[in-house]
Write an enzyme that holds these catalytic residues in place. Structure first.
Site, PDB file in Angstrom:
ATOM      1  N   GLU A  81     -11.386  57.625   5.889  1.00 16.39           N
ATOM      2  CA  GLU A  81     -12.044  57.463   4.586  1.00 16.39           C
ATOM      3  C   GLU A  81     -13.232  56.502   4.697  1.00 16.39           C
ATOM      4  O   GLU A  81     -14.313  56.756   4.163  1.00 16.39           O
ATOM      5  CB  GLU A  81     -11.029  56.936   3.581  1.00 16.39           C
ATOM      6  CG  GLU A  81     -11.623  56.519   2.241  1.00 16.39           C
ATOM      7  CD  GLU A  81     -11.076  55.195   1.747  1.00 16.39           C
ATOM      8  OE1 GLU A  81     -11.892  54.295   1.440  1.00 16.39           O
ATOM      9  OE2 GLU A  81      -9.844  55.037   1.667  1.00 16.39           O
ATOM     10  N   HIS A  82     -13.053  55.393   5.413  1.00 16.76           N
ATOM     11  CA  HIS A  82     -14.146  54.423   5.601  1.00 16.76           C
ATOM     12  C   HIS A  82     -15.310  55.041   6.372  1.00 16.76           C
ATOM     13  O   HIS A  82     -16.474  54.844   6.037  1.00 16.76           O
ATOM     14  CB  HIS A  82     -13.624  53.203   6.367  1.00 16.76           C
ATOM     15  CG  HIS A  82     -13.024  52.144   5.506  1.00 16.76           C
ATOM     16  ND1 HIS A  82     -13.598  50.913   5.334  1.00 16.76           N
ATOM     17  CD2 HIS A  82     -11.901  52.138   4.748  1.00 16.76           C
ATOM     18  CE1 HIS A  82     -12.850  50.179   4.520  1.00 16.76           C
ATOM     19  NE2 HIS A  82     -11.802  50.902   4.156  1.00 16.76           N
TER      20      HIS A  82
END
Length: 997
Positions: A81-82
């Site tokens: 996600e990052h």
């Protein structure tokens, strides 16, 4: 559950779209248009056309979360996600996305849960198509570059470090760690440096390669859902969806699900005693249940939990409060992952209550036995349904960003026609199903957790990831038998029929005397009443505000304490009376302020006068209950002591406000007066408070002027007859400390809980005005993206990097905050390097970039509040601050159009540049001496050169202003001037018994 995709695959409607639904159920008051489609790649999309929206937005949900992490790399889904934001093949620049959004009034974020990962953003409509194209590429061709992977690992680790001392995070992970180790719920979902770098390296694992494989394996269109909201027509939005998102691959992934519960029989019937970080006391009773989302039309768990969590007469909470064991109680269900859930009863325990947890649990099961005895009641279900139907019809319009984020997961779980209505329309009465779920709430299936500092001596185990101390044991057969046979309690019974259900949901006639902005309709020495009929939202709702102002409240720390405790006791005493109103959609909020207290009532207008009368009757006749006083006093003092355990960034903000405010009391000063908090002192304080008070009132919504005055009269008639009207000088607003030109002050605070430290830099500008407001906001708008990109992404100073305007008591300035594992002195030097670098950055802005930033700010200012309460709050803020600038947005936009880049550069050089002779700087250092903290005597973190050798920042010239360390806040304040108060924008005089002097 019948999955939506099974319905949709059977219908072919075109080359690019294989399913289309134009019959989505919506509220009759909803003016947006909706369409559901499924693309050829099986991506499900909800299209929302809103021709009047001032923001466009999109959200995409991937039906995979940290339960799908590789067993040997915890945190992979979160790390993915990052990383997804940091460059794609089409848009390789790492900060392209955030830079584009920043220049065009947009915001983005993402989150990873057990079974989903959600990405979302908003932007001004003119640039929606371009932003959507950048966004779509994250799911088509992300780069996951090696350099970005190394840097973003620091951000994930920093995020985890921030959460290490967060009690809710610790309890959640302990719940996971004590579940079935063979179930993926057992995993550690956040990830840290050890799980994502150190351990994989020892195993010969290339994390970046694993990251690519994780994305390749799970990021498939057939388990994704998308919401697109824009000004465009549905047909045009459909074309955008097809054009931007059809390239996402359909890898025919089976959506992960876990029908087996992680709290299987071997992990039930347990009791845990747990030591928290803060001095808190809680009892949690968890019961494993299957996923309830297939039963959304009958809501069996909601029927049960809203009764267990009821707060009216005959409720579990009321009886526990009478016994002095509890402050609050809640009951709810949580889906923990696709296929399994939990029903929870949470109890906030008093000091005595933690010694009676077995008695409390027995009362819980006596209540459950009462529900079984009374049987499932159709009238209760009907009441819940009626409330839900009205809520659906008259729900407030959500901000576009909130809407797409909230509904994108619904597409994963519900038929397309019911995306909007699934949580509101309870159309199936299934008493047998409710009974089936109620039968799952048995002692044998319970997981009992008791949290308190008192258990430090018996806790003999340590949770791996957060270091939480706990003791775990099986509940004895004798105790289980006792709970099964506990019988009934005559103090527990079903709630009465709700008398607060609205008797009318009609709109009143337009008031011909209502003006464009709030107007004063009633003015006496005691009270001033403002009124504005709603002419924007057209809902049967009203927002009513009352502000009680008294000069005695902030006189000293004791009075401040007494006022806080008074409001806690008042709310506590009102709970039984007002809970039904909240269920019926009439909410109230009472809170203490520095100058007194405030009351707000919002929701349906029909019964607000009834609720207000209840509140004022209790206020006017209030007598301190000694037993509740002792309990809530102890609770209040405990909160004061817990202050030092707050996050470092929260501490820094508190100390900044304390130093800049003319009169403000520290938590230590308040604690020092704890012995003077007595029943007699409190009763005397209340008497003095209510006889030395001024009341400001504002009524906004579906109300006439006559109704506004009637509401005000309820308050006026209940107040004591011997009130002494306040003079103008007694109503003077708090003023702000003025820093010296060319000054640099620093306050250093040591703390021992979190390993992170924090630095907050405040650069004072001066009094608010139209021109200064728009100039400083535009300057901050331009600095926003590079601040995040340089300090967080490139310099990797910490997970929390914040910049914003500090605007209090009519004075404003810019503040920059970084929470970091590095020493504040080093971090402050990097912030200064960033600010110095911004001179050249602003100078080199192209005219197009400058215009984009200015247009972005204009769009944000002209953004219409989506909820009536948002508009009400804007008006109330002007009334409370006594500025009365009700047309602020339009006036400031007009001024903003005239601000030149040269003017902005001069402003930068005046207030931000380190070489400016007029710069006024105040910094707050929260220095951690906890284990691993930068202030620990045995550790030197970050004083040396940053590990990041890619810094693009210029050298910083010497700061010629001598830094003065603040040793004593009172001494610091006593030597400073105060800013004057801003006069009202209009000719409305400030209030006092004799008006203008």
């Amino acid at each position: 559950m019948t999955m939506l995709v099974e319905r949709e695959q059977a219908v072919e409607v075109g080359k690019d779209v294989i399913y289309r639904c134009d019959s989505i159920k919506k509220s009759s008051e909803d003016r947006r248009e909706y369409r559901g489609i499924q693309l050829r790649n099986r991506l499900k999309v909800l299209l929302v056309s809103d021709s009047k929206t001032d923001k466009s937005a999109a959200a995409l949900s991937v039906a995979v979360g940290h339960l799908s992490d590789p067993d040997n790399i915890p945190g992979m889904a979160h790390f993915c996600e990052h990383m997804l934001f940091l460059g794609t093949k089409k848009y390789p620049q790492e900060n392209m996305y955030k830079k584009f959004l920043s220049e065009n009034g947009g915001i983005s974020n993402a989150s990873t849960s057990t079974d989903k990962t959600v990405y979302f953003f908003d932007v001004i409509p003119e640039h929606f198509a371009s932003a959507l194209d950048i966004f779509a590429q994250f799911f088509i061709s992300p780069l996951f570059t090696a350099s970005a992977t190394d840097r973003e690992l620091n951000a994930v680790n920093s995020e985890n470090e921030k959460n290490i001392c967060n009690d809710s995070r610790r309890l959640y992970q302990l719940d996971k760690s004590t579940s079935d180790p063979n179930h993926p719920f057992h995993k550690f979902g956040t990830g840290n440096r050890d799980t994502l770098e150190t351990t994989p390296r020892t195993m010969g694992i290339d994390v970046r390669q694993e990251l690519l494989e994780f994305h390749s394996k799970y990021y498939s269109a057939n388990i994704m859902t998308l919401v697109i909201l824009g000004k465009e027509s549905l047909d045009d939005l459909e074309k955008m969806a097809v054009e931007k998102f059809s390239e996402i691959q359909d890898k025919d992934v089976v959506k992960p699900s876990w029908p087996q519960h992680p709290h299987s029989e071997d992990y039930q019937g347990l009791q845990m005693n747990i030591v928290p970080v803060k001095d808190v006391r809680n009892l949690y009773l968890d019961f494993p249940i299957p996923d309830t989302r297939t039963h959304y039309k009958s809501a069996p768990l909601y029927y049960i939990t809203q009764l267990i969590g009821h707060e009216g007469p005959g409720s579990l909470l009321s009886l526990l409060k009478v016994k002095g064991w509890c402050n609050s109680l809640d009951s709810y269900s949580q889906c923990r992952g696709r296929g399994f859930a939990v029903c929870r009863i949470s109890v906030d325990l008093t000091e005595n209550g933690i010694n009676h947890t077995d008695d409390i649990v027995e009362l819980v099961f006596q209540y459950i036995h009462m529900l079984n005895k009374e049987g499932i009641q159709k009238w209760i279900f009907d009441e819940v349904e009626n409330i839900s139907v009205a809520k659906f019809r008259f729900q407030d319009k959500e901000e576009p960003r909130d809407f797409v984020k909230n509904y994108v997961n619904n597409i994963q779980d519900y038929p397309m026609e019911e995306i909007l209505s699934a949580h509101f329309h309870l159309t199936e009465w299934k008493p047998q199903l409710i009974q089936e779920f109620l039968s799952m709430l048995t002692p044998q299936r319970m997981r009992m957790r008791i949290i308190g500092k008192v258990f430090e001596s018996i806790c003999d185990q340590t949770e791996k990831w957060y270091g939480t101390k706990y003791h775990l044991e099986k509940i004895s057969k004798e105790k289980l038998d006792r709970l099964n046979e506990c019988g009934l309690n005559e103090g527990l019974h079903l709630p009465a029929v709700n008398s607060f259900l609205p008797d009318s949901l009609d709109l009143i006639e337009s008031d011909p005397e209502s003006e464009e902005y709030p107007m004063i309709v009633y003015d006496t020495p005691l009270m001033r009443v403002w009124y504005k009929q709603d002419d924007e939202y057209f809902l049967p709702k009203m927002n009513t505000f009352f502000r009680f102002v008294s000069p005695i409240v902030n006189f000293d720390p004791l009075n401040y304490n007494l006022n806080s405790l008074f409001i806690s006791l008042l709310k506590d005493s009102l709970n039984e009376l007002t809970y039904a109103a909240e269920l019926a959609g009439v909410n109230y909020h009472i809170q203490n302020t520095k100058t007194g207290f405030s009351i707000r009532i919002d929701g349906y207008n029909s019964k607000q006068h009834v609720l207000l009368n209840c509140i004022m009757e209790k206020l006017a006749t209030f007598q301190v209950n000694p037993e509740r006083f002792s309990i809530l006093k102890e609770n209040y003092i405990r909160k004061l002591r817990n202050f030092d355990a707050e996050q470092p960034h929260e501490l820094s903000s508190f100390y900044l406000n304390m130093m800049l405010s003319e009169v403000s009391w520290s938590k230590k000063e308040c604690l020092a007066m704890k012995d003077a908090i007595t029943v007699d002192n409190l009763q005397d304080f209340i008497k003095n408070l209510l006889t030395k008070v001024h009341i400001e009132c504002f009524v906004h919504g579906n109300a006439s002027k006559k109704k506004a005055i009637q509401l005000a009269s309820i308050v006026e008639q209940k107040m004591p007859k011997n009130i002494i009207p306040l003079l103008s000088q007694q109503l003077t607003l708090i003023r702000e400390i003025q820093l010296d030109r060319g000054s640099h002050y620093r306050l250093e605070i040591n703390h021992t809980v979190h390993s992170s430290s924090c630095v907050l830099i405040y650069l004072q500008y001066g009094l608010q005005s139209t021109s200064s407001n728009v100039s400083i906001e535009l300057l901050l708008q331009i600095l926003s993206e590079p601040c995040f990109n340089i300090l967080r992404t490139k310099e990797q100073l910490g997970y929390i990097v914040f910049r914003g305007i500090h605007r209090v008591n009519g004075v404003q300035g810019i503040r920059i905050l970084v929470q970091s594992d590095k020493h504040p002195s080093y971090v402050e030097s990097r912030i200064e390097a960033f600010l110095w670098h911004m001179d050249d950055y602003i100078n080199k802005l192209s005219d197009q970039e400058y215009d984009s930033h200015r247009n972005s700010l204009i769009a944000q200012k002209l953004k219409r509040p989506k909820m009536m309460l948002g508009r009400s709050n804007k008006f109330w803020s002007e009334i409370s601050s006594q500025q009365y600038h009700f047309d602020r947005e339009n006036v400031e936009v007009k001024a903003l159009r005239d601000v030149t880049k040269n003017q902005l550069h001069n402003l930068y050089k005046d207030i931000l540049s380190i070489s400016s002779p007029s710069r006024r700087k105040l910094s707050v250092h929260i220095i951690s001496s906890a284990n691993g903290g930068a202030g620990n005597p045995g550790i030197v973190v970050g004083i040396e050169k940053s590990k990041n050798s890619n810094s693009e920042l210029l050298p910083v010239p010497e700061d010629h202003s001598a830094m003065i360390k603040i040793e004593d806040v009172a001494t610091f304040k006593s030597g400073k001037s105060l800013f004057q108060l801003i006069p009202p924008y209009t000719n409305i005089p400030r209030k006092g018994a004799f008006g203008k002097l």
